[in-house]
Scaffold this active site. Structure first.
Site, PDB file in Angstrom:
ATOM      1  N   LYS A  15      -1.536   4.931   6.118  1.00 20.73           N
ATOM      2  CA  LYS A  15      -2.025   3.554   5.994  1.00 20.73           C
ATOM      3  C   LYS A  15      -2.920   3.191   7.196  1.00 20.73           C
ATOM      4  CE  LYS A  15       1.867   1.813   3.197  1.00 20.73           C
ATOM      5  NZ  LYS A  15       2.941   0.777   3.160  1.00 20.73           N
ATOM      6  N   TYR A  55      -0.496  -0.740  -6.443  1.00 17.60           N
ATOM      7  CA  TYR A  55       0.696  -1.558  -6.203  1.00 17.60           C
ATOM      8  C   TYR A  55       0.980  -2.492  -7.381  1.00 17.60           C
ATOM      9  CZ  TYR A  55       1.196  -0.214  -1.226  1.00 17.60           C
ATOM     10  OH  TYR A  55       1.412   0.457  -0.047  1.00 17.60           O
ATOM     11  N   THR A  97      11.624   1.445   4.211  1.00 17.64           N
ATOM     12  CA  THR A  97      10.396   0.641   4.181  1.00 17.64           C
ATOM     13  C   THR A  97      10.179  -0.121   5.488  1.00 17.64           C
ATOM     14  OG1 THR A  97      10.665   0.386   1.798  1.00 17.64           O
ATOM     15  CG2 THR A  97       9.191  -1.170   2.893  1.00 17.64           C
ATOM     16  N   ARG A 108       8.547   6.615   9.810  1.00 23.06           N
ATOM     17  CA  ARG A 108       8.585   5.175  10.117  1.00 23.06           C
ATOM     18  C   ARG A 108       9.537   4.878  11.269  1.00 23.06           C
ATOM     19  NH1 ARG A 108       8.837   3.623   3.672  1.00 23.06           N
ATOM     20  NH2 ARG A 108       6.596   3.372   3.311  1.00 23.06           N
ATOM     21  N   ASN A 122       4.027   0.094   8.239  1.00 26.28           N
ATOM     22  CA  ASN A 122       4.972   1.225   8.233  1.00 26.28           C
ATOM     23  C   ASN A 122       4.319   2.597   8.062  1.00 26.28           C
ATOM     24  OD1 ASN A 122       4.294   0.871   5.583  1.00 26.28           O
ATOM     25  ND2 ASN A 122       6.347   0.335   4.873  1.00 26.28           N
ATOM     26  N   HIS A 125       2.549   5.531   2.987  1.00 20.58           N
ATOM     27  CA  HIS A 125       3.007   5.312   1.619  1.00 20.58           C
ATOM     28  C   HIS A 125       3.389   6.671   1.048  1.00 20.58           C
ATOM     29  CE1 HIS A 125       3.178   4.246  -2.614  1.00 20.58           C
ATOM     30  NE2 HIS A 125       2.504   5.374  -2.828  1.00 20.58           N
ATOM     31  N   GLU A 136      -0.235   7.471  -9.439  1.00 20.95           N
ATOM     32  CA  GLU A 136      -0.950   7.200  -8.189  1.00 20.95           C
ATOM     33  C   GLU A 136      -1.996   8.275  -7.879  1.00 20.95           C
ATOM     34  OE1 GLU A 136       2.182   6.731  -5.324  1.00 20.95           O
ATOM     35  OE2 GLU A 136       2.948   4.916  -6.296  1.00 20.95           O
TER      36      GLU A 136
HETATM   37  P1  IDP Z   1       7.878   1.665   0.037  1.00 26.79           P
HETATM   38  O1  IDP Z   1       6.520   1.714   0.668  1.00 26.79           O
HETATM   39  O2  IDP Z   1       8.942   2.105   1.007  1.00 26.79           O
HETATM   40  O3  IDP Z   1       7.946   2.374  -1.296  1.00 26.79           O
HETATM   41  P2  IDP Z   1       7.895  -0.848  -1.456  1.00 26.79           P
HETATM   42  O4  IDP Z   1       9.085  -1.716  -1.654  1.00 26.79           O
HETATM   43  O5  IDP Z   1       7.383  -0.082  -2.644  1.00 26.79           O
HETATM   44  O6  IDP Z   1       8.220   0.118  -0.239  1.00 26.79           O
HETATM   45  O7  IDP Z   1       6.744  -1.785  -0.900  1.00 26.79           O
HETATM   46  C1  IDP Z   1       5.424  -1.312  -0.804  1.00 26.79           C
HETATM   47  C2  IDP Z   1       4.840  -1.752   0.525  1.00 26.79           C
HETATM   48  O8  IDP Z   1       4.731  -3.176   0.519  1.00 26.79           O
HETATM   49  C3  IDP Z   1       5.712  -1.426   1.742  1.00 26.79           C
HETATM   50  O9  IDP Z   1       5.527  -0.112   2.231  1.00 26.79           O
HETATM   51  C4  IDP Z   1       5.225  -2.466   2.725  1.00 26.79           C
HETATM   52  O10 IDP Z   1       3.960  -2.079   3.292  1.00 26.79           O
HETATM   53  C5  IDP Z   1       5.008  -3.671   1.811  1.00 26.79           C
HETATM   54  N1  IDP Z   1       6.195  -4.523   1.749  1.00 26.79           N
HETATM   55  C6  IDP Z   1       7.302  -4.333   0.999  1.00 26.79           C
HETATM   56  N2  IDP Z   1       8.195  -5.316   1.166  1.00 26.79           N
HETATM   57  C7  IDP Z   1       7.626  -6.165   2.054  1.00 26.79           C
HETATM   58  C8  IDP Z   1       8.068  -7.401   2.629  1.00 26.79           C
HETATM   59  O11 IDP Z   1       9.172  -7.910   2.377  1.00 26.79           O
HETATM   60  N3  IDP Z   1       7.200  -7.996   3.512  1.00 26.79           N
HETATM   61  C9  IDP Z   1       5.989  -7.458   3.822  1.00 26.79           C
HETATM   62  N4  IDP Z   1       5.542  -6.316   3.296  1.00 26.79           N
HETATM   63  C10 IDP Z   1       6.345  -5.674   2.419  1.00 26.79           C
HETATM   64 MG    MG Z   2       7.101   1.898  -3.143  1.00 27.37          MG
END
Ligand code: IDP
Ligand code: MG
Length: 142
Positions: A15, A55, A97, A108, A122, A125, A136
């Protein structure tokens, strides 16, 4: 017994924070050190349109506008890794996450932190299932 196809592919994105902080090599290096193969690799900029597809499950979430701002803040590196069970393996390597909850030893957990602005940055992805990986990879490498 019939033969099973065991090779999988996963889409990984370094990212914008990972690229800006010089962590491209660390992320790809960890995957290579583990024995996975890089089969696609490209530095590029994510557009809001591409992110809406990538997304799709998150477009209506409250954090989505901030996520688009984050993901368009600089270039990303899109990588496809191949190998048996690479999806599960790379998800484990990425960690939780929220970098604060991610275990030490994960990408992370080793390189992420809370930057005090309420956003989650983080570093990586990673696709979370064979279905999302196929979807994807088709989005990023049509
Ligand atoms: P992942 O990346 O671990 O699969 P997901 O829940 O699919 O997590 O969320 C996608 C991305 O959206 C996360 O990596 C993060 O960058 C962002 N994200 C997820 N939840 C939050 C939140 O509560 N606040 C801000 N950003 C979030
Ligand atoms: Mg995800």
């Amino acid at each position: 017994m019939s033969q099973t196809q065991t090779t999988e592919e996963v889409l990984v994105l370094v990212k914008p924070d990972g690229v800006a902080r010089g962590l491209i090599g660390q992320v790809i290096g960890r995957a290579e050190a583990r024995g996975y193969q890089v089969t696609r690799l490209e530095l590029r900029r994510a557009t809001p349109e591409l992110l809406a597809a990538h997304y799709a499950e998150h477009v209506n979430k409250p954090f989505y506008p901030g996520l688009v701002e984050y993901m368009t803040s600089g270039p990303v590196v899109a990588v496809v890794l191949a190998g048996a069970q690479v999806i599960t393996a790379f998800r484990t390597m990425a960690g939780a996450t929220d970098p604060i909850k991610a275990a030490p030893g994960t990408i992370r957990g080793d390189f992420g932190r809370d930057w005090g602005d309420g956003e989650i940055r983080n570093i990586v992805h990673a696709s979370d299932s064979p279905e999302s990986a196929a979807r994807e990879i088709a989005i990023w490498f049509p």
